[in-house]
Write an enzyme that holds these catalytic residues in place. Sequence first.
Site, PDB file in Angstrom:
ATOM      1  CB  THR A   1      39.676  43.150  37.569  1.00  0.00           C
ATOM      2  OG1 THR A   1      40.257  43.286  38.873  1.00  0.00           O
ATOM      3  CG2 THR A   1      40.623  43.733  36.543  1.00  0.00           C
TER       4      THR A   1
ATOM      5  CE1 TYR B   1      37.939  40.507  46.301  1.00  0.00           C
ATOM      6  CE2 TYR B   1      36.289  40.396  44.570  1.00  0.00           C
ATOM      7  CZ  TYR B   1      37.394  40.995  45.124  1.00  0.00           C
ATOM      8  OH  TYR B   1      37.965  42.077  44.502  1.00  0.00           O
TER       9      TYR B   1
ATOM     10  CE  LYS C   1      40.693  39.161  44.536  1.00  0.00           C
ATOM     11  NZ  LYS C   1      40.052  39.640  43.286  1.00  0.00           N
TER      12      LYS C   1
ATOM     13  CB  ILE D   1      42.674  36.483  42.658  1.00  0.00           C
ATOM     14  CG1 ILE D   1      42.418  35.014  43.018  1.00  0.00           C
ATOM     15  CG2 ILE D   1      41.739  36.923  41.526  1.00  0.00           C
ATOM     16  CD1 ILE D   1      40.993  34.701  43.442  1.00  0.00           C
TER      17      ILE D   1
END
Length: 290
Positions: A44, A132, A160, A202
């Site tokens: 992001t 992640y 994540k 998250i």
Amino acid sequence: MFKGSIVALVTPFRDGAVDEETLRRMVDYQIENGTDGISPCGTTGEASTLDYDEHMRVIEIVIQQVNGRVPVIAGTGSNSTTEAIELSRKAKKLGADGVLLVSPYYNKPSQEGLYRHFRAIADAVDIPQVLYNVPGRTGVNMLPQTVARLAEHDSIVAIKEATGSLQQASELMEMCGDKIDVISGDDFITFPMMACGATGVISVVANIMPREVARLVDAFYEGDMDEARRLHLSLLNISNAMFIETNPVPVKTAAALMGLCAEELRLPLAPLGDASRATLCAVMKSYGLI
């Protein structure tokens, strides 16, 4: 170790450069609205468009502005193991509380390659590390069996999980939930994942609705399942709107419409299309955001 509503922070740009003043304001906005942690320089945050100096500067500014109020989990992943180690060492030196390590993208390693990549980083840098897994962006899915092997390392404290699969998330928690935290990487299944044992999210949506995302997680921890379920369902439309085009294009557009930052993106990301913009604006108006 890391729990609650952690924002996957957008990186504001102005005239081609990182907008440092706006970045500091955005950090304060998050903390003032209940966000439990901040993760700069992830998907992001357009990390793949930042050069090394910009990447480190964004992390440094966030750490400075947070000033110990909430944990900072700095994005330091790379498809180069050596580079990921270098970025992680620098983030530790700057004072990050942890690092977020995306699976290597483009080169599509095997499960053994993934294991050796993350193991090498964990051996080289003594800092809490969050794996992640986002196969939709990287081209490879890190399987629960691989995560379970990595969970044996003391520096690897969480993952994540952003496959969007409750089945895979459940398998993760069954295999290694007693060793590492599983954190939702998808806003639209935060509540179901927490019901399975995830410690939080998250979040992309938290960029524009930090209080509501934080309240959902808090309600769950307080045992108010009815309120958590209500918030989960109420956030579905905005969660879906954040992915009508490639993240972070919709969320940065939304943040700009709210006056939080400029709409400026870096190529190869392009501005939101007209039809998508109309849809986004309609959804935001339904939430009273604009």
